[in-house]
Motif scaffolding. Structure first.
Motif, mmCIF file in Angstrom:
data_model
loop_
_atom_site.group_PDB
_atom_site.id
_atom_site.type_symbol
_atom_site.label_atom_id
_atom_site.label_comp_id
_atom_site.label_asym_id
_atom_site.label_seq_id
_atom_site.Cartn_x
_atom_site.Cartn_y
_atom_site.Cartn_z
ATOM 1 N N THR A 82 -51.809 14.665 -20.865
ATOM 2 C CA THR A 82 -51.257 13.346 -20.543
ATOM 3 C C THR A 82 -50.323 13.363 -19.338
ATOM 4 O O THR A 82 -49.866 12.305 -18.907
ATOM 5 C CB THR A 82 -50.503 12.767 -21.756
ATOM 6 N N HIS A 84 -50.822 13.982 -16.109
ATOM 7 C CA HIS A 84 -51.320 13.338 -14.896
ATOM 8 C C HIS A 84 -51.192 11.812 -15.006
ATOM 9 O O HIS A 84 -50.702 11.161 -14.071
ATOM 10 C CB HIS A 84 -52.769 13.735 -14.640
ATOM 11 N N ASP A 85 -51.625 11.252 -16.129
ATOM 12 C CA ASP A 85 -51.519 9.803 -16.318
ATOM 13 C C ASP A 85 -50.059 9.350 -16.317
ATOM 14 O O ASP A 85 -49.718 8.318 -15.735
ATOM 15 C CB ASP A 85 -52.199 9.370 -17.616
ATOM 16 N N ALA A 86 -49.202 10.118 -16.967
ATOM 17 C CA ALA A 86 -47.781 9.759 -17.013
ATOM 18 C C ALA A 86 -47.175 9.783 -15.608
ATOM 19 O O ALA A 86 -46.354 8.918 -15.268
ATOM 20 C CB ALA A 86 -47.021 10.716 -17.926
ATOM 21 N N MET A 88 -48.801 9.212 -12.787
ATOM 22 C CA MET A 88 -49.311 8.047 -12.062
ATOM 23 C C MET A 88 -48.556 6.771 -12.465
ATOM 24 O O MET A 88 -48.216 5.957 -11.592
ATOM 25 C CB MET A 88 -50.818 7.883 -12.307
ATOM 26 N N ILE A 89 -48.287 6.601 -13.743
ATOM 27 C CA ILE A 89 -47.526 5.431 -14.208
ATOM 28 C C ILE A 89 -46.116 5.469 -13.642
ATOM 29 O O ILE A 89 -45.564 4.450 -13.206
ATOM 30 C CB ILE A 89 -47.496 5.371 -15.752
ATOM 31 N N SER A 114 -52.067 0.630 -17.277
ATOM 32 C CA SER A 114 -52.223 1.415 -18.513
ATOM 33 C C SER A 114 -53.559 1.131 -19.175
ATOM 34 O O SER A 114 -54.243 2.043 -19.669
ATOM 35 C CB SER A 114 -51.089 1.110 -19.485
ATOM 36 N N LEU A 117 -56.310 2.888 -17.229
ATOM 37 C CA LEU A 117 -56.342 4.321 -17.529
ATOM 38 C C LEU A 117 -56.991 4.587 -18.879
ATOM 39 O O LEU A 117 -57.780 5.526 -19.033
ATOM 40 C CB LEU A 117 -54.920 4.903 -17.511
ATOM 41 N N GLU A 118 -56.651 3.768 -19.854
ATOM 42 C CA GLU A 118 -57.232 3.931 -21.191
ATOM 43 C C GLU A 118 -58.742 3.686 -21.162
ATOM 44 O O GLU A 118 -59.510 4.413 -21.793
ATOM 45 C CB GLU A 118 -56.547 2.978 -22.182
ATOM 46 N N ARG A 120 -60.706 4.078 -18.596
ATOM 47 C CA ARG A 120 -61.313 5.208 -17.888
ATOM 48 C C ARG A 120 -61.425 6.418 -18.816
ATOM 49 O O ARG A 120 -62.415 7.148 -18.785
ATOM 50 C CB ARG A 120 -60.489 5.568 -16.648
ATOM 51 N N ARG A 121 -60.426 6.605 -19.658
ATOM 52 C CA ARG A 121 -60.438 7.723 -20.592
ATOM 53 C C ARG A 121 -61.552 7.537 -21.633
ATOM 54 O O ARG A 121 -62.221 8.479 -22.031
ATOM 55 C CB ARG A 121 -59.088 7.831 -21.288
ATOM 56 N N THR A 124 -65.704 7.607 -19.606
ATOM 57 C CA THR A 124 -65.717 8.503 -18.453
ATOM 58 C C THR A 124 -67.088 8.457 -17.778
ATOM 59 O O THR A 124 -68.113 8.647 -18.445
ATOM 60 C CB THR A 124 -65.419 9.949 -18.895
#
Length: 137
Positions: A82, A84-86, A88-89, A114, A117-118, A120-121, A124
């Protein structure tokens, strides 16, 4: 009435008067182990009982260390996944603050980011899965 730990002496034929023996060494090792666990139960009457108590304590220590290790490893993997996502946020929040974007709009942008991102997760794209390229070759 007695308070505190009750420590019984070893049987007469297993005392230190005859010199150190297996029971003596197991008792010393057992007492050192129970000091770690915070227990004071030292009631073994034979070498077999003492050996069983020592082996049980050692197994408990190894098992608990294994559980703690597994939890730590899982938490580390989660943190890495997490991070990388954190980041970016965090960069987005800093950008919105630095450019004086109104709080209402900033919250909406962050919420949408957010959500993206979710999504995209969850969905994929095939091109982003590296191992599929290796398998298909």
């Amino acid at each position: 009435q007695q308070t505190g730990p009750v420590i019984r002496p070893p049987p007469e034929d297993l005392t230190l008067e005859k010199g150190p023996n297996l029971y003596t060494y197991l008792t010393i090792f057992h007492r050192s182990l129970i000091n770690w666990s915070g227990d004071f139960d030292v009631f073994s009457r034979s070498v077999e009982e003492r050996l069983y108590a020592v082996l049980t304590l050692l197994f408990a220590f190894v098992a608990s260390a294994s559980v703690v290790s597994s939890i730590t490893s899982s938490m580390t993997r989660l943190s890495i996944a997490t991070a990388h996502d954190a980041k970016m946020i965090s960069v987005l929040k800093r950008y919105l603050m630095d450019n004086a974007i109104s709080p209402r709009v900033a919250v909406r942008v962050q919420r949408n980011a957010s959500f993206a991102l979710e999504e995209r997760r969850r969905h994929t794209p095939e091109k982003d899965i590296e191992l599929l390229h290796l398998v298909s070759e």
